[in-house]
Each structure stands twice: as C-alpha cells, then as structure tokens.
Write a protein that holds these residues in place. Structure first.
Motif, PDB file in Angstrom:
ATOM      1  N   ASP A 117      23.897 -18.732  22.115  1.00 60.11           N
ATOM      2  CA  ASP A 117      24.831 -17.903  21.363  1.00 60.11           C
ATOM      3  C   ASP A 117      25.998 -18.770  20.853  1.00 60.11           C
ATOM      4  O   ASP A 117      26.699 -19.395  21.652  1.00 60.11           O
ATOM      5  N   PRO A 118      26.189 -18.831  19.525  1.00 64.87           N
ATOM      6  CA  PRO A 118      27.235 -19.707  18.981  1.00 64.87           C
ATOM      7  C   PRO A 118      28.620 -19.403  19.564  1.00 64.87           C
ATOM      8  O   PRO A 118      29.425 -20.316  19.767  1.00 64.87           O
ATOM      9  N   GLY A 119      28.908 -18.129  19.847  1.00 67.09           N
ATOM     10  CA  GLY A 119      30.215 -17.747  20.403  1.00 67.09           C
ATOM     11  C   GLY A 119      30.406 -18.335  21.791  1.00 67.09           C
ATOM     12  O   GLY A 119      31.472 -18.896  22.110  1.00 67.09           O
ATOM     13  N   THR A 120      29.360 -18.237  22.628  1.00 61.51           N
ATOM     14  CA  THR A 120      29.438 -18.766  23.996  1.00 61.51           C
ATOM     15  C   THR A 120      29.589 -20.283  23.946  1.00 61.51           C
ATOM     16  O   THR A 120      30.407 -20.872  24.663  1.00 61.51           O
ATOM     17  N   LYS A 121      28.795 -20.902  23.073  1.00 65.27           N
ATOM     18  CA  LYS A 121      28.843 -22.367  22.976  1.00 65.27           C
ATOM     19  C   LYS A 121      30.242 -22.820  22.520  1.00 65.27           C
ATOM     20  O   LYS A 121      30.823 -23.753  23.095  1.00 65.27           O
ATOM     21  N   ALA A 122      30.788 -22.108  21.536  1.00 62.11           N
ATOM     22  CA  ALA A 122      32.122 -22.477  21.025  1.00 62.11           C
ATOM     23  C   ALA A 122      33.175 -22.300  22.114  1.00 62.11           C
ATOM     24  O   ALA A 122      34.105 -23.118  22.237  1.00 62.11           O
TER      25      ALA A 122
ATOM     26  N   SER B  36      14.674 -35.367  33.595  1.00 61.49           N
ATOM     27  CA  SER B  36      15.338 -34.569  32.559  1.00 61.49           C
ATOM     28  C   SER B  36      16.809 -34.949  32.429  1.00 61.49           C
ATOM     29  O   SER B  36      17.382 -35.587  33.325  1.00 61.49           O
ATOM     30  N   GLY B  37      17.403 -34.560  31.333  1.00 57.59           N
ATOM     31  CA  GLY B  37      18.845 -34.547  31.161  1.00 57.59           C
ATOM     32  C   GLY B  37      19.583 -35.823  31.563  1.00 57.59           C
ATOM     33  O   GLY B  37      19.249 -36.934  31.138  1.00 57.59           O
ATOM     34  N   ILE B  38      20.603 -35.646  32.388  1.00 57.03           N
ATOM     35  CA  ILE B  38      21.468 -36.755  32.804  1.00 57.03           C
ATOM     36  C   ILE B  38      20.675 -37.796  33.605  1.00 57.03           C
ATOM     37  O   ILE B  38      20.877 -39.003  33.463  1.00 57.03           O
TER      38      ILE B  38
ATOM     39  N   PRO C 140      18.761 -29.624  29.405  1.00 57.35           N
ATOM     40  CA  PRO C 140      17.962 -28.421  29.635  1.00 57.35           C
ATOM     41  C   PRO C 140      18.615 -27.452  30.630  1.00 57.35           C
ATOM     42  O   PRO C 140      18.390 -26.243  30.552  1.00 57.35           O
ATOM     43  N   MET C 141      19.454 -27.975  31.564  1.00 52.21           N
ATOM     44  CA  MET C 141      20.115 -27.061  32.512  1.00 52.21           C
ATOM     45  C   MET C 141      20.976 -26.040  31.769  1.00 52.21           C
ATOM     46  O   MET C 141      20.927 -24.848  32.046  1.00 52.21           O
ATOM     47  N   LEU C 142      21.746 -26.510  30.806  1.00 56.15           N
ATOM     48  CA  LEU C 142      22.605 -25.593  30.039  1.00 56.15           C
ATOM     49  C   LEU C 142      21.767 -24.700  29.133  1.00 56.15           C
ATOM     50  O   LEU C 142      22.074 -23.527  28.945  1.00 56.15           O
ATOM     51  N   GLU C 143      20.676 -25.278  28.587  1.00 56.01           N
ATOM     52  CA  GLU C 143      19.801 -24.473  27.722  1.00 56.01           C
ATOM     53  C   GLU C 143      19.195 -23.328  28.524  1.00 56.01           C
ATOM     54  O   GLU C 143      19.220 -22.180  28.111  1.00 56.01           O
TER      55      GLU C 143
ATOM     56  N   LEU D 151      16.107 -51.754  47.839  1.00 54.96           N
ATOM     57  CA  LEU D 151      16.865 -50.696  47.167  1.00 54.96           C
ATOM     58  C   LEU D 151      18.313 -51.158  47.010  1.00 54.96           C
ATOM     59  O   LEU D 151      18.967 -51.510  47.996  1.00 54.96           O
ATOM     60  N   ASP D 152      18.792 -51.164  45.771  1.00 53.57           N
ATOM     61  CA  ASP D 152      20.164 -51.606  45.484  1.00 53.57           C
ATOM     62  C   ASP D 152      21.074 -50.474  45.030  1.00 53.57           C
ATOM     63  O   ASP D 152      22.248 -50.443  45.382  1.00 53.57           O
ATOM     64  N   PHE D 153      20.505 -49.560  44.223  1.00 57.84           N
ATOM     65  CA  PHE D 153      21.331 -48.508  43.631  1.00 57.84           C
ATOM     66  C   PHE D 153      20.646 -47.151  43.808  1.00 57.84           C
ATOM     67  O   PHE D 153      19.413 -47.069  43.765  1.00 57.84           O
ATOM     68  N   ALA D 154      21.472 -46.126  43.966  1.00 53.69           N
ATOM     69  CA  ALA D 154      20.922 -44.772  43.977  1.00 53.69           C
ATOM     70  C   ALA D 154      21.816 -43.863  43.161  1.00 53.69           C
ATOM     71  O   ALA D 154      23.049 -43.938  43.265  1.00 53.69           O
ATOM     72  N   PHE D 155      21.198 -43.048  42.344  1.00 55.01           N
ATOM     73  CA  PHE D 155      21.931 -41.987  41.650  1.00 55.01           C
ATOM     74  C   PHE D 155      21.319 -40.670  42.124  1.00 55.01           C
ATOM     75  O   PHE D 155      20.205 -40.318  41.739  1.00 55.01           O
ATOM     76  N   ASN D 156      22.048 -39.995  43.010  1.00 55.88           N
ATOM     77  CA  ASN D 156      21.562 -38.741  43.598  1.00 55.88           C
ATOM     78  C   ASN D 156      22.022 -37.594  42.710  1.00 55.88           C
ATOM     79  O   ASN D 156      23.104 -37.047  42.866  1.00 55.88           O
ATOM     80  N   ASN D 157      21.158 -37.279  41.762  1.00 62.83           N
ATOM     81  CA  ASN D 157      21.545 -36.467  40.611  1.00 62.83           C
ATOM     82  C   ASN D 157      20.838 -35.117  40.530  1.00 62.83           C
ATOM     83  O   ASN D 157      21.338 -34.211  39.865  1.00 62.83           O
ATOM     84  N   ALA D 158      19.707 -34.955  41.228  1.00 65.72           N
ATOM     85  CA  ALA D 158      18.944 -33.707  41.082  1.00 65.72           C
ATOM     86  C   ALA D 158      19.832 -32.517  41.420  1.00 65.72           C
ATOM     87  O   ALA D 158      20.594 -32.549  42.385  1.00 65.72           O
ATOM     88  N   GLY D 159      19.727 -31.481  40.620  1.00 66.59           N
ATOM     89  CA  GLY D 159      20.543 -30.304  40.898  1.00 66.59           C
ATOM     90  C   GLY D 159      20.026 -29.090  40.149  1.00 66.59           C
ATOM     91  O   GLY D 159      19.276 -29.199  39.176  1.00 66.59           O
ATOM     92  N   ILE D 160      20.442 -27.930  40.645  1.00 68.60           N
ATOM     93  CA  ILE D 160      20.082 -26.655  40.007  1.00 68.60           C
ATOM     94  C   ILE D 160      21.351 -25.825  39.850  1.00 68.60           C
ATOM     95  O   ILE D 160      22.330 -26.045  40.568  1.00 68.60           O
ATOM     96  N   SER D 161      21.293 -24.852  38.936  1.00 70.53           N
ATOM     97  CA  SER D 161      22.515 -24.064  38.712  1.00 70.53           C
ATOM     98  C   SER D 161      22.579 -22.821  39.590  1.00 70.53           C
ATOM     99  O   SER D 161      23.664 -22.363  39.923  1.00 70.53           O
ATOM    100  N   GLY D 162      21.451 -22.254  39.978  1.00 73.96           N
ATOM    101  CA  GLY D 162      21.464 -21.032  40.789  1.00 73.96           C
ATOM    102  C   GLY D 162      21.775 -19.801  39.961  1.00 73.96           C
ATOM    103  O   GLY D 162      22.013 -19.888  38.751  1.00 73.96           O
TER     104      GLY D 162
END
Ligand SMILES: NC(=O)c1ccc[n+]([C@@H]2O[C@H](COP(=O)([O-])OP(=O)(O)OC[C@H]3O[C@@H](n4cnc5c(N)ncnc54)[C@H](O)[C@@H]3O)[C@@H](O)[C@H]2O)c1
Length: 254
Positions: A203-208, A17-19, A193-196, A85-96
């Motif tokens: 909410d347009p106000g929150t997003k703005a 997902s996402g990033i 999707p994390m932000l969604e 293995l040459d590269f790793a992107f340790n990206n998995a995360g949750i917001s809590g």
C-alpha cells in the motif's frame, strides 16, 4: 573480487534472502569462503549460485536456528568443509504475528523468541569454541532499530531484538581478551521479502508512512546493512566490540 578476507571463513544464517543474502555476497566479494545457513534450501542454494557466479566460494547447509542440534550440526559442517571459522553473521529472523501485547498468541511469542533470540544464543554457543581455536574472530548479531526503541504491535519481536543487544554486550566482554569481538547491527526498515510478506510495501500510503519515519526519506537496501557487517568483521573495526550500531537512515536519532 577483493582479498581482505582471503583464507577466512564466514558463517551466515538467514543467508537465503534479504540482508543475509546481500551479506553473503559481500563477504564472498571480500574473498571469504561463505557457509550459507538457512532452513530454506532452494533459496539458500540460489545464494550459493550467485556467489559462484561472481567467482566466490560458498556452500549451503540446512539449518534451523531455533533448533540447537541443527545449529550444532551446521557449525560442525562448516569446520568439516572449510576447516575453520572466522566470522559469523547471526541474521536469521522472523517478524511474528502483528497485534498488541494482550492479543499476541503464546505460540507466536514463543516462536519469535526461539528464532530471533535463542537462535542467536545457539549460534554463538557453537561458534565461539571454534573461534577460540583460531585465537580470534568476529561475530555480528542481527538486532534492529527495535533493539533500541519500541514498535506498537510487535512486542515479541521488540523483546527479542532488545535481548539480542544484551546478549551481544555480555558475550563481547566475556571474550574480548581472547580476541573475539561481538557486535550487533540495528537496521532501520530495509526492503526485503520480510517487509513484503508483512504487507508493508504494497500500500503506497503505508510505505510512505514508514519511509517518513526515516529522516533520510527512504527505506534501506540490504547492501547498506551488508557493508556495515563486513566492516565489523574487518581489521578496520579492530577496537569495536560490545556495540549496537544502527544503520537506519536516522530513525533512532529523532
Ligand atoms: N527488513 C527489515 O526491515 C529489517 C529491519 C531490522 C532488522 N531486520 C532483521 O534482519 C534479519 C534478516 O531479515 P530480512 O529482512 O533479510 O528478512 P528475510 O525474510 O528476507 O530473510 C530472513 C531469512 O532468514 C531465514 N530464516 C528464518 N527463520 C529461520 C530459521 N529458524 N532458521 C534458519 N533460517 C531462518 C529465512 O529463510 C530467510 O532466508 C532478521 O533478523 C530481521 O529481523 C530486518
């Protein structure tokens, strides 16, 4: 398809997902074989299909980064399938959970630290020995702007992301002389999707309001983080290690 990463292998967590997905596509676009590691099998396999559709090479491995045995098995599977293995992107995360510090449940605190911080430690613990066999590699850990500054209502997330920065710097100086570079990226708010799921885009106000925190006047796109991650694994960044680099539309410069 480019070839700067031909014969190279990248391991990316949270690549369903996402990033993470955008980065998996960017590595494949640059010629790397990509191991898509995630605990979401269906969407992880979709990432593999997207990579195959652009003529790239990828496999999926089920991996819960909060579980050491699962991470160890996923790194082993990468070596078994791709040979190195040459590269790793340790990206998995949750917001809590969101809430002030005294209102945080211990369960949410523990889960966020386990996935966002300990998960990065587990990944590096099994990736580094494989990279040492090739006498080099590049690791990028996903922190956040919240690895540098606070955000009210997100103490576990902020603590974990600050922890990722310290862990990154420490591993960087430990392995610099052995050819492994370790850096972290600090995205501002990026449309994923994390932000969604956190309800920040509805909410347009929150997003703005969130947009207004970024001097550039908008939120980031996953591809804008992927470009930085690819750069940090490329030869163009060969003298860059132990750094925490923001891609945040100016958020932390205010
Ligand atoms: N979106 C943003 O605004 C933003 C900003 C700064 C940092 N980040 C960080 O970027 C990273 C990616 O976030 P995103 O916005 O793309 O979120 P996302 O929810 O779109 O993607 C996260 C991915 O991680 C996977 N994942 C979660 N827990 C896992 C686990 N225990 N094991 C394996 N996989 C797991 C999910 O299945 C998902 O595929 C995270 O570390 C996040 O904290 C995001």
């Amino acid at each position: 398809m480019e070839n700067q990463f031909s014969n190279k292998v990248a391991f990316i967590t949270g690549a369903a997902s996402g990033i993470g997905r955008a980065s998996a596509l960017a590595f494949a676009q640059s010629g790397a074989s990509v191991m898509v590691a995630d605990y979401n099998e269906q969407e992880g396999k979709e990432t593999v299909q997207l990579i195959q559709q652009i003529g790239g090479k990828a496999e999926f491995v089920l991996c819960d980064v909060g579980n050491e045995a699962s991470v160890s098995a996923a790194v082993s599977a990468t070596i078994k399938i791709f040979g190195r293995l040459d590269f790793a992107f340790n990206n998995a995360g949750i917001s809590g959970d969101s809430g002030n510090t005294a209102d945080q449940s211990s369960e949410s605190w523990n889960r966020v630290i386990q996935v966002n911080l300990t998960g990065v430690f587990y990944c590096m613990k099994y990736q580094i020995p494989e990279m040492l066999k090739n006498k080099g590699g590049s690791i990028v850990n996903c922190s956040s702007i919240l690895g540098s500054v606070a955000f009210a209502g997100a103490s576990a997330y902020v603590a974990a992301k600050h922890g990722v920065v310290g862990l990154t710097k420490t591993a960087a100086i430990e392995y610099a002389s052995q050819g492994i570079r370790v850096n972290s990226v600090g995205p501002g708010f990026v449309v994923t999707p994390m932000l969604e799921k956190a309800g920040l885009l509805e909410d347009p106000g929150t997003k703005a309001f969130i947009e207004s925190l970024h001097p550039i006047g908008r939120l980031g796109q996953p591809e804008e983080i992927a470009g930085l991650v690819v750069y940090l694994c490329s030869e163009k960044s060969s003298f860059v290690t132990g750094q925490h680099i923001h891609a945040d539309g100016g958020y932390t410069a205010r």
